[in-house]
Structures are given as structure tokens and as C-alpha cells.
Design a protein around this motif. Structure first.
Motif, PDB file in Angstrom:
ATOM      1  N   HIS A  12       0.829  -1.209   0.000  1.00 30.88           N
ATOM      2  CA  HIS A  12       0.000   0.000   0.000  1.00 30.88           C
ATOM      3  C   HIS A  12       0.862   1.258   0.000  1.00 30.88           C
ATOM      4  O   HIS A  12       0.538   2.243  -0.688  1.00 30.88           O
ATOM      5  N   LEU A  13       1.960   1.234   0.753  1.00 31.37           N
ATOM      6  CA  LEU A  13       2.841   2.403   0.782  1.00 31.37           C
ATOM      7  C   LEU A  13       3.536   2.598  -0.557  1.00 31.37           C
ATOM      8  O   LEU A  13       3.667   3.731  -1.042  1.00 31.37           O
ATOM      9  N   ALA A  14       3.940   1.500  -1.196  1.00 31.01           N
ATOM     10  CA  ALA A  14       4.613   1.584  -2.491  1.00 31.01           C
ATOM     11  C   ALA A  14       3.703   2.182  -3.557  1.00 31.01           C
ATOM     12  O   ALA A  14       4.157   2.922  -4.435  1.00 31.01           O
ATOM     13  N   CYS A  15       2.422   1.867  -3.482  1.00 32.15           N
ATOM     14  CA  CYS A  15       1.458   2.393  -4.452  1.00 32.15           C
ATOM     15  C   CYS A  15       1.304   3.906  -4.330  1.00 32.15           C
ATOM     16  O   CYS A  15       0.903   4.569  -5.292  1.00 32.15           O
ATOM     17  N   MET A  16       1.620   4.435  -3.164  1.00 32.49           N
ATOM     18  CA  MET A  16       1.571   5.886  -2.984  1.00 32.49           C
ATOM     19  C   MET A  16       2.877   6.545  -3.414  1.00 32.49           C
ATOM     20  O   MET A  16       2.921   7.752  -3.654  1.00 32.49           O
ATOM     21  N   ALA A  17       3.940   5.755  -3.536  1.00 34.72           N
ATOM     22  CA  ALA A  17       5.257   6.312  -3.853  1.00 34.72           C
ATOM     23  C   ALA A  17       5.583   6.277  -5.341  1.00 34.72           C
ATOM     24  O   ALA A  17       6.450   7.013  -5.808  1.00 34.72           O
ATOM     25  N   GLY A  18       4.899   5.412  -6.093  1.00 36.97           N
ATOM     26  CA  GLY A  18       5.177   5.300  -7.523  1.00 36.97           C
ATOM     27  C   GLY A  18       4.089   4.550  -8.246  1.00 36.97           C
ATOM     28  O   GLY A  18       3.125   4.091  -7.625  1.00 36.97           O
ATOM     29  N   SER A  19       4.222   4.414  -9.541  1.00 38.47           N
ATOM     30  CA  SER A  19       3.203   3.727 -10.333  1.00 38.47           C
ATOM     31  C   SER A  19       3.706   2.433 -10.964  1.00 38.47           C
ATOM     32  O   SER A  19       2.917   1.657 -11.490  1.00 38.47           O
ATOM     33  N   ASN A  20       5.018   2.210 -10.914  1.00 38.96           N
ATOM     34  CA  ASN A  20       5.609   0.991 -11.452  1.00 38.96           C
ATOM     35  C   ASN A  20       6.530   0.392 -10.380  1.00 38.96           C
ATOM     36  O   ASN A  20       7.710   0.746 -10.300  1.00 38.96           O
ATOM     37  N   VAL A  21       5.976  -0.486  -9.578  1.00 37.40           N
ATOM     38  CA  VAL A  21       6.674  -0.973  -8.399  1.00 37.40           C
ATOM     39  C   VAL A  21       7.566  -2.169  -8.741  1.00 37.40           C
ATOM     40  O   VAL A  21       7.097  -3.194  -9.228  1.00 37.40           O
ATOM     41  N   GLY A  22       8.845  -2.012  -8.472  1.00 37.27           N
ATOM     42  CA  GLY A  22       9.794  -3.107  -8.629  1.00 37.27           C
ATOM     43  C   GLY A  22      10.006  -3.778  -7.290  1.00 37.27           C
ATOM     44  O   GLY A  22      10.375  -3.128  -6.315  1.00 37.27           O
ATOM     45  N   VAL A  23       9.752  -5.067  -7.230  1.00 36.85           N
ATOM     46  CA  VAL A  23       9.830  -5.816  -5.972  1.00 36.85           C
ATOM     47  C   VAL A  23      11.176  -6.522  -5.874  1.00 36.85           C
ATOM     48  O   VAL A  23      11.531  -7.334  -6.732  1.00 36.85           O
ATOM     49  N   LEU A  24      11.909  -6.223  -4.825  1.00 35.34           N
ATOM     50  CA  LEU A  24      13.222  -6.821  -4.595  1.00 35.34           C
ATOM     51  C   LEU A  24      13.118  -7.808  -3.438  1.00 35.34           C
ATOM     52  O   LEU A  24      12.737  -7.437  -2.327  1.00 35.34           O
ATOM     53  N   GLY A  25      13.449  -9.095  -3.707  1.00 35.34           N
ATOM     54  CA  GLY A  25      13.294 -10.100  -2.676  1.00 35.34           C
ATOM     55  C   GLY A  25      14.403 -11.123  -2.661  1.00 35.34           C
ATOM     56  O   GLY A  25      15.506 -10.889  -3.185  1.00 35.34           O
ATOM     57  N   ILE A  26      14.099 -12.298  -2.070  1.00 32.96           N
ATOM     58  CA  ILE A  26      15.080 -13.381  -1.994  1.00 32.96           C
ATOM     59  C   ILE A  26      14.505 -14.698  -2.532  1.00 32.96           C
ATOM     60  O   ILE A  26      15.167 -15.727  -2.469  1.00 32.96           O
ATOM     61  N   THR A  27      13.276 -14.647  -3.040  1.00 33.71           N
ATOM     62  CA  THR A  27      12.620 -15.853  -3.529  1.00 33.71           C
ATOM     63  C   THR A  27      12.418 -15.800  -5.044  1.00 33.71           C
ATOM     64  O   THR A  27      12.474 -14.728  -5.654  1.00 33.71           O
TER      65      THR A  27
END
Length: 213
Positions: free
Chosen positions: A102-117
């Protein structure tokens, strides 16, 4: 009082309380932290998540009944046992992944997810909806314990830059272990796009619940 459930089993008090400490520093959130048992590598695949679900639910019940917390957060990007815990207790239950999405959606429109899986957390992607752009991880860093290796931050920076190069305009962490190694602080010195830390996102959500109460 916020009850923080950690899904990484640890006897290291500094590691155990890192999320609560950061929430207090970031948003003055008072908390108590407990971790589930017998999962020293945390949650990193479907099998480890299924193993953790009943443990998380029981810990949520304990926090409500014995520790008398006002609300709970499951500090894991995959939001394991979120629905099950909400059904088992009578207080609000947050999930790190949902809060971060939800916070990412307020910060940008193209969310890149960085993970370990291999794949980003399903619930996180669902919450992002059309804002989800892409995800990436490093083959060298597949468990939370791998993040303490020398050069881990630099490796993750390379992965984050690949997401930005592909069009992401905000980086959303999909591992709360990134908070433990203070990855956001490092990224903010290197990247020009917003970075969403899941522990900070939980702290913000906790503030809102506290004010509502």
C-alpha cells in the motif's frame, strides 16, 4: 502496545529486536517481539511457510491472551498466516507485505519488488494490482541468513538497479531481513527512486491504528 511476530528463529537479541527497535526509532512505536520456534532460516519457500503457519497463529493467540497487546503485526513479506491469525484473535493483525504494498502504491506507479525468492509474495502482488511492474532477486542471497554475507548490500544494489533499468520507479522490499541489515539507508545513498522498507511500512500502519483507537 504492538506485538511483533518474527518468523526467523534466533537467540541473538539484537537480531530479534531489530524490527521493534527500528519501528520505535522511525515512528515511536512501543512493541514487544517474539519469534516462532525451529525455523533458523525463516520463511523462504512454500514448505517453510506451511510449517510456520500454525506456529504464527499460536503465537498471535499468546500475544493477545497473555501479553495483552493491542494489535499484532507479522513481520514477514509473505504475510504468512495473516488470514488465519485474524480469524483466531480479536485484535487487528497487520502483515508486512500488505503494509509495504500500500505504501509503495503511494510512492510510484511501477513498483519493482526486490526479494530473496523465485517469485514475489503472492499477497503482495495482489495488493499492488496494476502498480506491480516486475520483481528480481539474487541467486547468491536466497535466505535471510545469507544477507549477513560480505558484499550482500552491493549485490542487492545491482539487482535493484536492474529493476530500475527495466522501468521501475519505486523499489519495494520483499524481505524484512533487508531492514535488519539497514539496506534502505544504503540504497538511499545510491538510488534516485523511492525505497519502501517493510518494517517502516508496518510502523506507519501501526500509527494509523493507534490513532484510530
Amino acid at each position: 502496545m504492538l506485538g511483533i511476530i518474527r518468523v526467523l528463529t534466533t537467540d541473538d537479541e539484537n537480531v530479534l529486536h531489530e524490527h521493534g527497535k527500528k519501528m520505535n526509532e522511525y515512528a515511536k512505536v512501543d512493541s514487544v517481539t517474539h519469534c516462532i520456534a525451529d525455523q533458523p532460516n525463516g520463511i523462504y519457500d512454500d514448505e517453510s511457510e506451511q510449517k510456520a503457519i500454525p506456529k504464527i497463529v499460536e503465537l498471535a493467540k499468546k500475544m493477545e491472551e497473555e501479553l495483552k497487546v493491542d494489535f499484532i503485526t507479522i513481520s514477514c513479506a509473505a504475510d504468512p498466516a495473516l488470514d488465519e491469525s485474524r480469524a483466531a484473535v480479536n485484535i487487528p493483525v497487520l502483515g508486512a507485505g500488505v503494509c509495504g504494498a500500500h505504501l509503495a502504491c503511494m510512492a510510484g506507479s511501477n513498483v519493482g519488488v526486490l526479494g530473496i525468492t523465485n517469485e514475489p509474495p503472492g499477497r503482495m502482488v495482489k495488493e499492488l494490482g496494476d502498480y506491480y511492474h516486475s520483481s528480481a532477486y539474487s541467486e547468491k542471497l536466497r535466505k535471510a541468513t545469507d544477507l549477513f554475507q560480505e558484499g550482500a548490500k552491493e549485490e542487492l544494489l545491482n539487482v535493484a538497479n536492474s529493476l530500475i533499468d527495466s522501468g521501475a520507479d519505486v523499489i519495494l522490499f520483499a524481505c524484512t531481513g533487508f531492514s535488519t541489515i539497514r539496506l534502505k539507508e544504503y540504497f538511499e545513498q545510491q538510488l534516485s527512486v523511492p525505497v519502501v522498507d517493510l518494517v517502516e511500512a508496518q510502523a506507519i500502519a501501526s500509527q494509523l491504528i493507534r490513532k484510530k483507537a
